[in-house]
Design an enzyme around this catalytic site. Sequence first.
Site, PDB file in Angstrom:
ATOM      1  CE  LYS A 240      -3.391   2.860   1.206  1.00 39.17           C
ATOM      2  NZ  LYS A 240      -4.240   2.424   2.235  1.00 39.17           N
TER       3      LYS A 240
ATOM      4  CB  THR B 254      -1.684  10.965  -2.423  1.00 37.78           C
ATOM      5  OG1 THR B 254      -1.277   9.886  -2.708  1.00 37.78           O
ATOM      6  CG2 THR B 254      -3.062  11.382  -4.191  1.00 37.78           C
ATOM      7  CB  ALA B 255      -1.224  14.355   2.760  1.00 38.35           C
TER       8      ALA B 255
ATOM      9  CG  HIS C  88      -5.060   7.878   7.804  1.00 36.13           C
ATOM     10  ND1 HIS C  88      -5.549   7.836   6.500  1.00 36.13           N
ATOM     11  CD2 HIS C  88      -3.935   7.625   7.072  1.00 36.13           C
ATOM     12  CE1 HIS C  88      -5.466   7.031   5.150  1.00 36.13           C
ATOM     13  NE2 HIS C  88      -3.776   7.340   5.951  1.00 36.13           N
TER      14      HIS C  88
END
Length: 279
Positions: free
Chosen positions: A54, A106-107, A150
């Site tokens: 992941k 990605t953040a 998150h």
Amino acid sequence: MTLDIAYSPCPNDTFVFDAWAHGRIPDAPALDVTFADIDLTNGMAERGEFNILKVSYAVLPYVLDEYALLPCGGALGRGCGPLVLTREAGVDLTGKTVAVPSEKSTAYLLFRLWAADVLPQGVGEIVVLPFHEIMPAVRDGRVDAGLVIHEARFTYQNYGLHRLADMGEHWEATTGLPIPLGAIIAKRSLGTETLKSLAEAARTSVRMAWDDPEASRAYVLEHAQEMDPAVADRHIGLYVNEFTADLGEDGYAAVRGLLTRAAAEGLVPPLGRDALSFP
């Protein structure tokens, strides 16, 4: 056949992979699971260390020669983007220090695209910190702002922090697309048939988790690092959705859109024409 896999201990990952990791999917390859935060799994992918990982969508341009993107199991969505947090409301981040979970996350790409639009003079120093250290660092004044992901969406008020901006809101407003966050990748060297079986196992694991949410509860809470069960449930509800079962047309468009825009800004290498294709 047993394949090694690395994913985070976050509730969305443990929820998604519970059935597969515990051998409840007939004929699916067995998994040897390693837990690691996203900054570590991104590095593992770049070094080719695991069969399945992941990772951040942001790392795909660096690893797609060796890995294929699976069309399921990952994290995309709406209303679930990273947040920029500060101690005081309305802070101007020009020239300020910002903590991020990874410069290949990605953040961070979403943050850079946001900053390019709203902070023409740019931010100052970028500091990489483990996810769980970012909010305390902002609270204690060690950095001016923090980029969080998150479950921090639900808990930042507990640290007395303010939401300066929502990267997902900016992305959705400027593109109309869902927010691409985390991807599941597997080594191309495993072969076409094995890759297809991995995608089917991931999709089945997601559906089994939805069909019987209680089956995964012990696994989720065991690895959620003392997270309140209600927060874990909200986390799963936000990050495990139709795109987890199948990227679909909008999901692939979001991934291409993010990486194309990021490449245009010089943040990542450009993608090859068929880089995202799945066997």
